[in-house]
Design a protein around this motif. Structure first.
Motif, PDB file in Angstrom:
ATOM      1  N   HIS A 198      58.302 -21.465 -13.569  1.00  0.00           N
ATOM      2  CA  HIS A 198      57.864 -20.194 -12.980  1.00  0.00           C
ATOM      3  C   HIS A 198      58.249 -19.027 -13.886  1.00  0.00           C
ATOM      4  O   HIS A 198      57.447 -18.112 -14.122  1.00  0.00           O
ATOM      5  CB  HIS A 198      58.478 -20.033 -11.592  1.00  0.00           C
ATOM      6  N   LEU A 199      59.455 -19.057 -14.416  1.00  0.00           N
ATOM      7  CA  LEU A 199      59.933 -17.995 -15.303  1.00  0.00           C
ATOM      8  C   LEU A 199      59.089 -17.922 -16.573  1.00  0.00           C
ATOM      9  O   LEU A 199      58.723 -16.829 -17.026  1.00  0.00           O
ATOM     10  CB  LEU A 199      61.403 -18.240 -15.656  1.00  0.00           C
ATOM     11  N   ILE A 200      58.744 -19.064 -17.130  1.00  0.00           N
ATOM     12  CA  ILE A 200      57.926 -19.096 -18.345  1.00  0.00           C
ATOM     13  C   ILE A 200      56.547 -18.503 -18.067  1.00  0.00           C
ATOM     14  O   ILE A 200      56.044 -17.694 -18.852  1.00  0.00           O
ATOM     15  CB  ILE A 200      57.822 -20.532 -18.895  1.00  0.00           C
ATOM     16  N   ARG A 201      55.939 -18.887 -16.955  1.00  0.00           N
ATOM     17  CA  ARG A 201      54.631 -18.321 -16.603  1.00  0.00           C
ATOM     18  C   ARG A 201      54.709 -16.801 -16.467  1.00  0.00           C
ATOM     19  O   ARG A 201      53.846 -16.079 -16.955  1.00  0.00           O
ATOM     20  CB  ARG A 201      54.126 -18.906 -15.292  1.00  0.00           C
ATOM     21  N   LYS A 202      55.751 -16.341 -15.788  1.00  0.00           N
ATOM     22  CA  LYS A 202      55.909 -14.902 -15.572  1.00  0.00           C
ATOM     23  C   LYS A 202      56.124 -14.166 -16.892  1.00  0.00           C
ATOM     24  O   LYS A 202      55.505 -13.130 -17.150  1.00  0.00           O
ATOM     25  CB  LYS A 202      57.097 -14.662 -14.632  1.00  0.00           C
ATOM     26  N   LYS A 203      56.983 -14.713 -17.749  1.00  0.00           N
ATOM     27  CA  LYS A 203      57.236 -14.071 -19.037  1.00  0.00           C
ATOM     28  C   LYS A 203      56.000 -14.080 -19.925  1.00  0.00           C
ATOM     29  O   LYS A 203      55.726 -13.115 -20.635  1.00  0.00           O
ATOM     30  CB  LYS A 203      58.414 -14.734 -19.741  1.00  0.00           C
ATOM     31  N   MET A 204      55.249 -15.176 -19.878  1.00  0.00           N
ATOM     32  CA  MET A 204      54.007 -15.233 -20.655  1.00  0.00           C
ATOM     33  C   MET A 204      53.023 -14.169 -20.176  1.00  0.00           C
ATOM     34  O   MET A 204      52.443 -13.448 -20.980  1.00  0.00           O
ATOM     35  CB  MET A 204      53.370 -16.617 -20.537  1.00  0.00           C
ATOM     36  N   ARG A 205      52.835 -14.081 -18.870  1.00  0.00           N
ATOM     37  CA  ARG A 205      51.909 -13.085 -18.323  1.00  0.00           C
ATOM     38  C   ARG A 205      52.339 -11.675 -18.722  1.00  0.00           C
ATOM     39  O   ARG A 205      51.522 -10.874 -19.171  1.00  0.00           O
ATOM     40  CB  ARG A 205      51.836 -13.212 -16.798  1.00  0.00           C
ATOM     41  N   ASN A 206      53.623 -11.385 -18.590  1.00  0.00           N
ATOM     42  CA  ASN A 206      54.116 -10.053 -18.940  1.00  0.00           C
ATOM     43  C   ASN A 206      53.977  -9.766 -20.436  1.00  0.00           C
ATOM     44  O   ASN A 206      53.627  -8.653 -20.824  1.00  0.00           O
ATOM     45  CB  ASN A 206      55.571  -9.893 -18.506  1.00  0.00           C
ATOM     46  N   ARG A 207      54.249 -10.765 -21.261  1.00  0.00           N
ATOM     47  CA  ARG A 207      54.137 -10.561 -22.714  1.00  0.00           C
ATOM     48  C   ARG A 207      52.683 -10.315 -23.124  1.00  0.00           C
ATOM     49  O   ARG A 207      52.392  -9.410 -23.888  1.00  0.00           O
ATOM     50  CB  ARG A 207      54.701 -11.790 -23.446  1.00  0.00           C
ATOM     51  N   ILE A 208      51.783 -11.121 -22.600  1.00  0.00           N
ATOM     52  CA  ILE A 208      50.369 -10.940 -22.937  1.00  0.00           C
ATOM     53  C   ILE A 208      49.888  -9.585 -22.437  1.00  0.00           C
ATOM     54  O   ILE A 208      49.150  -8.882 -23.122  1.00  0.00           O
ATOM     55  CB  ILE A 208      49.517 -12.076 -22.352  1.00  0.00           C
ATOM     56  N   ASN A 209      50.335  -9.216 -21.241  1.00  0.00           N
ATOM     57  CA  ASN A 209      49.942  -7.943 -20.653  1.00  0.00           C
ATOM     58  C   ASN A 209      50.445  -6.761 -21.484  1.00  0.00           C
ATOM     59  O   ASN A 209      49.822  -5.705 -21.514  1.00  0.00           O
ATOM     60  CB  ASN A 209      50.461  -7.844 -19.226  1.00  0.00           C
ATOM     61  N   SER A 210      51.573  -6.939 -22.169  1.00  0.00           N
ATOM     62  CA  SER A 210      52.138  -5.846 -22.966  1.00  0.00           C
ATOM     63  C   SER A 210      51.408  -5.663 -24.300  1.00  0.00           C
ATOM     64  O   SER A 210      51.546  -4.626 -24.936  1.00  0.00           O
ATOM     65  CB  SER A 210      53.623  -6.086 -23.232  1.00  0.00           C
ATOM     66  N   LEU A 211      50.650  -6.670 -24.724  1.00  0.00           N
ATOM     67  CA  LEU A 211      49.905  -6.567 -25.979  1.00  0.00           C
ATOM     68  C   LEU A 211      48.669  -5.709 -25.749  1.00  0.00           C
ATOM     69  O   LEU A 211      47.937  -5.898 -24.793  1.00  0.00           O
ATOM     70  CB  LEU A 211      49.488  -7.955 -26.463  1.00  0.00           C
ATOM     71  N   ILE A 212      48.464  -4.764 -26.618  1.00  0.00           N
ATOM     72  CA  ILE A 212      47.317  -3.871 -26.473  1.00  0.00           C
ATOM     73  C   ILE A 212      46.345  -4.158 -27.603  1.00  0.00           C
ATOM     74  O   ILE A 212      46.641  -3.909 -28.776  1.00  0.00           O
ATOM     75  CB  ILE A 212      47.763  -2.397 -26.501  1.00  0.00           C
ATOM     76  N   TYR A 213      45.208  -4.716 -27.234  1.00  0.00           N
ATOM     77  CA  TYR A 213      44.176  -5.007 -28.214  1.00  0.00           C
ATOM     78  C   TYR A 213      42.983  -4.116 -27.943  1.00  0.00           C
ATOM     79  O   TYR A 213      42.553  -3.975 -26.805  1.00  0.00           O
ATOM     80  CB  TYR A 213      43.734  -6.472 -28.138  1.00  0.00           C
ATOM     81  N   GLY A 214      42.450  -3.523 -28.982  1.00  0.00           N
ATOM     82  CA  GLY A 214      41.251  -2.715 -28.847  1.00  0.00           C
ATOM     83  C   GLY A 214      40.028  -3.593 -28.621  1.00  0.00           C
ATOM     84  O   GLY A 214      40.085  -4.815 -28.731  1.00  0.00           O
ATOM     85  N   SER A 215      38.945  -2.954 -28.290  1.00  0.00           N
ATOM     86  CA  SER A 215      37.721  -3.724 -28.086  1.00  0.00           C
ATOM     87  C   SER A 215      37.319  -4.391 -29.394  1.00  0.00           C
ATOM     88  O   SER A 215      37.603  -3.897 -30.483  1.00  0.00           O
ATOM     89  CB  SER A 215      36.604  -2.822 -27.573  1.00  0.00           C
ATOM     90  N   ASN A 216      36.695  -5.517 -29.276  1.00  0.00           N
ATOM     91  CA  ASN A 216      36.231  -6.327 -30.397  1.00  0.00           C
ATOM     92  C   ASN A 216      37.371  -6.927 -31.224  1.00  0.00           C
ATOM     93  O   ASN A 216      37.154  -7.336 -32.355  1.00  0.00           O
ATOM     94  CB  ASN A 216      35.286  -5.544 -31.307  1.00  0.00           C
ATOM     95  N   HIS A 217      38.583  -6.961 -30.696  1.00  0.00           N
ATOM     96  CA  HIS A 217      39.684  -7.633 -31.379  1.00  0.00           C
ATOM     97  C   HIS A 217      39.578  -9.120 -31.081  1.00  0.00           C
ATOM     98  O   HIS A 217      39.175  -9.521 -30.002  1.00  0.00           O
ATOM     99  CB  HIS A 217      41.034  -7.082 -30.908  1.00  0.00           C
ATOM    100  N   LYS A 218      39.978  -9.965 -32.026  1.00  0.00           N
ATOM    101  CA  LYS A 218      39.799 -11.407 -31.840  1.00  0.00           C
ATOM    102  C   LYS A 218      40.667 -11.973 -30.706  1.00  0.00           C
ATOM    103  O   LYS A 218      40.372 -13.042 -30.195  1.00  0.00           O
ATOM    104  CB  LYS A 218      40.054 -12.164 -33.136  1.00  0.00           C
ATOM    105  N   PHE A 219      41.721 -11.265 -30.291  1.00  0.00           N
ATOM    106  CA  PHE A 219      42.559 -11.740 -29.192  1.00  0.00           C
ATOM    107  C   PHE A 219      42.368 -10.917 -27.919  1.00  0.00           C
ATOM    108  O   PHE A 219      43.207 -10.934 -27.029  1.00  0.00           O
ATOM    109  CB  PHE A 219      44.032 -11.742 -29.588  1.00  0.00           C
ATOM    110  N   GLU A 220      41.276 -10.221 -27.832  1.00  0.00           N
ATOM    111  CA  GLU A 220      41.007  -9.373 -26.673  1.00  0.00           C
ATOM    112  C   GLU A 220      40.984 -10.180 -25.367  1.00  0.00           C
ATOM    113  O   GLU A 220      41.394  -9.699 -24.330  1.00  0.00           O
ATOM    114  CB  GLU A 220      39.662  -8.664 -26.872  1.00  0.00           C
TER     115      GLU A 220
END
Length: 118
Positions: free
Chosen positions: A84-106
């Motif tokens: 559960h902790l890993i899922r939560k940390k993954m979600r929060n980490r991905i959410n903290s990444l800011i990718y602009g439009s048309n970025h390959k990891f958008e």
């Protein structure tokens, strides 16, 4: 600690939803060298490759923290709690990444939700 981290990573991938198991397929075996070689392969789609590496890093980090906690008399966490902790940390980490439009990891966060929801 190395085998415990790999065991938890294998458990996390294999015992969660069908989609998560599809993320890696049958690529994991309980051997550090083989697992690391598989993770470093480029046969996965770019989003899945990033997610697998992030999950692996997050798992190893949390197993290390759990080990330190045990050494300093903190309460133990079960595999389910760590998952559960890993899922939560993954979600929060991905959410903290800011990718602009048309970025390959958008599409990283939608892909994470796709592989972690039943």
């Amino acid at each position: 600690m190395g085998k415990a981290g790999l065991k938890l990573f294998n458990h996390w991938i294999r015992n969660n939803s069908h989609q998560e198991r599809r993320l890696l397929g049958e690529g994991l075996i309980p051997d550090w060298a083989d697992t690391l070689a598989y993770i470093q392969q480029t046969c996965l789609c770019p989003l899945d490759s990033v997610l697998v590496r992030m999950v692996f890093q997050t798992t190893i980090y949390n197993v290390w923290r759990e080990r330190n906690g045990k050494r300093h008399q903190r309460p133990w966490a079960s595999v389910e709690q760590l998952t559960h902790l890993i899922r939560k940390k993954m979600r929060n980490r991905i959410n903290s990444l800011i990718y602009g439009s048309n970025h390959k990891f958008e599409g990283l966060l939608p892909r994470w939700f796709e592989v972690t929801t039943a």
